[in-house]
Design an enzyme around this catalytic site. Structure first.
Site, PDB file in Angstrom:
ATOM      1  N   LYS A   1       8.220  -2.678  -5.020  1.00 45.33           N
ATOM      2  CA  LYS A   1       8.865  -3.290  -3.936  1.00 45.33           C
ATOM      3  C   LYS A   1       8.421  -4.961  -3.342  1.00 45.33           C
ATOM      4  O   LYS A   1       9.049  -5.555  -2.844  1.00 45.33           O
ATOM      5  CB  LYS A   1       8.113  -2.372  -2.904  1.00 45.33           C
ATOM      6  CG  LYS A   1       8.698  -0.964  -2.723  1.00 45.33           C
ATOM      7  CD  LYS A   1       7.800  -0.096  -1.892  1.00 45.33           C
ATOM      8  CE  LYS A   1       8.376   1.266  -1.873  1.00 45.33           C
ATOM      9  NZ  LYS A   1       7.517   2.348  -1.254  1.00 45.33           N
TER      10      LYS A   1
ATOM     11  N   GLY B   1       7.706   2.089  -9.671  1.00 48.32           N
ATOM     12  CA  GLY B   1       7.686   3.019  -8.344  1.00 48.32           C
ATOM     13  C   GLY B   1       7.278   1.764  -7.399  1.00 48.32           C
ATOM     14  O   GLY B   1       7.884   0.533  -7.413  1.00 48.32           O
ATOM     15  N   SER B   2       6.539   1.931  -6.483  1.00 49.75           N
ATOM     16  CA  SER B   2       6.278   0.987  -5.350  1.00 49.75           C
ATOM     17  C   SER B   2       5.739  -0.311  -5.809  1.00 49.75           C
ATOM     18  O   SER B   2       5.800  -1.164  -4.822  1.00 49.75           O
ATOM     19  CB  SER B   2       5.190   1.607  -4.088  1.00 49.75           C
ATOM     20  OG  SER B   2       6.015   2.608  -3.962  1.00 49.75           O
ATOM     21  N   THR B   3       5.154  -0.810  -6.846  1.00 51.90           N
ATOM     22  CA  THR B   3       4.667  -1.946  -7.161  1.00 51.90           C
ATOM     23  C   THR B   3       6.253  -2.906  -7.081  1.00 51.90           C
ATOM     24  O   THR B   3       5.798  -3.982  -7.225  1.00 51.90           O
ATOM     25  CB  THR B   3       3.956  -2.281  -8.383  1.00 51.90           C
ATOM     26  OG1 THR B   3       4.523  -1.335  -9.274  1.00 51.90           O
ATOM     27  CG2 THR B   3       2.574  -1.441  -8.351  1.00 51.90           C
TER      28      THR B   3
END
Length: 580
Positions: free
Chosen positions: A310, A306-308
């Site tokens: 990014k 997920g967003s980690t």
């Protein structure tokens, strides 16, 4: 008549010559055996009258970074019988059945078996062995042995691992560092007569065992204990399936803690978790259940980060000059890629924002744009450069690899979803290691527990060296990423991890587990401190939390609580932080 006499003389002569040849041949053979083969046959003869028993070597200890013993040895006994020396068979059977708590028939079969030495039971408590020895029963041997003992029970169970009945490592560090821990058994050699009775006047010869060496780890038992307490509390509060916590030094890859709750009791590793009725399971099902219980999710399992992720997209964008911190974006709450509508977590959108805002807000449309700017070929090359497509080579067995699209299969939609951490899977240790290289100045470190091998007196015999790869990203990109991720905590989606007086960087994530729409989520937070010179990096993952499941809401506060306790313990001092 004369012919017959001549014939008989010839016959006698032939017999005489044959007998003489046979005698000479036998004599020659006897000389050969007695002189030239004497040593060989003497060894053979001696071996028939020798009885050998092992003297077990003590397995080396495993200690943490402060010298606290995590794996030790407990003295136990092996009870055996020598049939030819037994004088009171019925009494031997009675005593062994009683003291060893075995049924009489089982003991009888072993006592009455004609063998050089027959083992009755291993891993017998020393007090029981001493009691059997006190009976002074002829033909009964009580030999001291060692059994692995773990003073803290379940602490770091999936990291340390355990040993089997032969004291050989089965999982975890116990098997990975087997060659240093196992030692070398000694022997007791006794002489017997033709009936197998020991000759007391001959005495016994001994080859003393060589004990195993001590393995020193980077793991800190205090940080591990606190991490496990925190994880258990979170698991119960959120009704989660499990919680994982990684704490490592991003500068050199030394791991201070690796939590995988629920853990299991290292002193009783073959007992299934409470509530699981093993009587209803087949042998295969029971083994599968044990394998699952022993599984180290931080290295054996993959997940959508997920967003980690990014963090990695942002670093690749900056490194490739595809984006700068001043670039402007617009988020209406979604982005269209081919025929796919990809939504932002903020339904109404973030509106106009720059790249710094995009990271602080964890805005999907911004990162989709960055990913498409980089392009599939260049992005895939950065995966290789950062080490994402190879294993970390952590010093634990069973590390899983990244599950990623083939380069030729990465179209615009795949590239868009990869950019914000979906449609592929990595291990937690891979994510933590890759982010470490981004925030430590650009060096890809090898995550590890093993620090050194020591002798019984604490003298270092071997210091472990682990591979490093320089220039994974530029120092400029690394410095920029640290600043951006500090803003995520001080001003953005990771504000629940903020601690006054400490410079903390990080990134939140909330990802949905497959299949989509199952209602199962993974909440996580990756943080590091101090942000300008990271000495500690933490990845906390909550699997399938019930109720509120956003990483910034439930995972970030846990890392804050962890840091409030361990940053002072690690002597990371607070500082005056001026507003920029």
């Amino acid at each position: 008549m004369l012919k017959n006499k001549t014939y008989n003389r010839k016959k006698i002569w032939i017999i005489f010559v044959c007998c003489l040849a046979a005698i000479l041949g036998l004599s020659a053979r006897l000389v050969h055996l007695m002189i030239f083969k004497s040593e060989y046959y003497m060894e053979k003869a001696e071996s028939l009258h020798e009885r050998e028993r092992d003297i077990k070597a003590a397995r080396g200890k495993i200690v943490d970074s402060k010298g606290v013993v995590l794996a030790d040895n407990k003295t136990v006994c092996t009870i055996s019988v020598i049939h030819s020396q037994i004088k009171e068979a019925e009494k031997v059977i009675e005593v062994l059945a009683k003291e060893l708590e075995l049924d009489e028939e089982t003991v009888r079969k072993r006592v009455e078996k004609f063998s050089a030495i027959e083992r009755i039971k291993t891993n017998v408590e020393k007090s029981v062995g001493d009691k059997i020895r006190s009976y002074n029963l002829a033909g009964v041997k009580v030999d001291e042995d060692y059994k692995r003992y773990y003073p803290f029970g379940s602490l770091a169970s999936k990291v340390i691992g355990f040993t089997g009945g032969d004291n050989q490592g089965i999982i975890g560090l116990e098997v990975m560092y087997e060659e240093y821990l196992k030692g070398k058994n000694g022997t007791i050699l006794t002489m017997t007569d033709a009936r197998g009775v020991e000759l007391s006047e001959q005495g016994e010869s001994r080859v003393e065992p060589i004990n195993g060496n001590t393995l020193r780890l980077s793991l800190d038992s205090n940080i591990q204990k606190y991490g496990e307490q925190l994880a258990k509390k979170a698991m119960e509060a959120k009704g989660a399936d499990g919680v994982g916590i990684l704490v490592m030094n991003p500068q050199n890859g030394e791991i201070m803690a690796m939590v995988n709750v629920p853990e299991f009791d290292l002193n009783d590793p073959f007992t299934l978790p409470v509530g699981m009725d093993s009587s209803l399971l087949t042998n295969e099902e029971r083994q599968d259940a044990l394998n699952k219980m022993w599984r180290n999710g931080c290295i054996n399992d993959t997940y959508e980060p997920g967003s980690t992720f990014k963090i990695i997209t942002a670093a690749a964008g900056l490194e490739s000059k595809s984006v700068s911190v001043n670039d402007r974006f617009h988020c209406p709450g979604f982005v269209i890629v081919d025929d796919r509508k990809i939504r932002c977590h903020k339904v109404g959108g973030h509106g106009a924002e720059d790249f710094i805002d995009g990271i602080k807000n964890s805005c999907n449309p911004v990162f989709v744009d960055v990913g498409l700017r980089i392009g599939p070929e260049k992005f895939y090359n950065y995966f290789k450069q950062l080490g994402l497509l190879t294993k970390t080579n952590i010093d634990l067995p069973g590390e899983a690899g990244t599950i990623m699209h083939k380069e030729e299969n990465i179209g615009p939609v795949e590239l868009a979803t990869i950019s914000f951490g979906q449609s592929f899977q990595i291990t937690p240790i891979q994510l933590a290691t890759t982010v470490s290289s981004i925030i430590n100045g650009g060096t890809r470190v090898t995550p590890h527990f093993g620090v050194a091998v020591e002798d019984e007196n604490g003298k270092i015999i071997k210091k472990f060296q682990f591979e490093e790869k320089k220039h994974i990203v530029s120092k400029e990109t690394s410095e920029t990423m640290k600043e951006l991720l500090e803003k995520v905590v001080s001003e953005g989606s990771g504000k629940n991890a903020y601690i006054e007086g400490y410079r903390i960087g990080g990134k939140t994530a909330t990802s949905q587990t497959l299949p989509r729409g199952s209602g199962r989520y993974i909440s996580s937070f990756l943080g590091f401190a101090p942000a300008d010179n990271p000495q500690i990096l933490t990845l906390l993952i909550i699997h399938n939390p019930q109720g509120v499941y956003y990483g910034g809401t439930i995972a970030a506060p846990l890392v804050k609580e962890l840091y409030e306790n361990i940053l002072p313990y690690l002597e990371v001092e607070k500082e005056e932080i001026s507003e920029k």
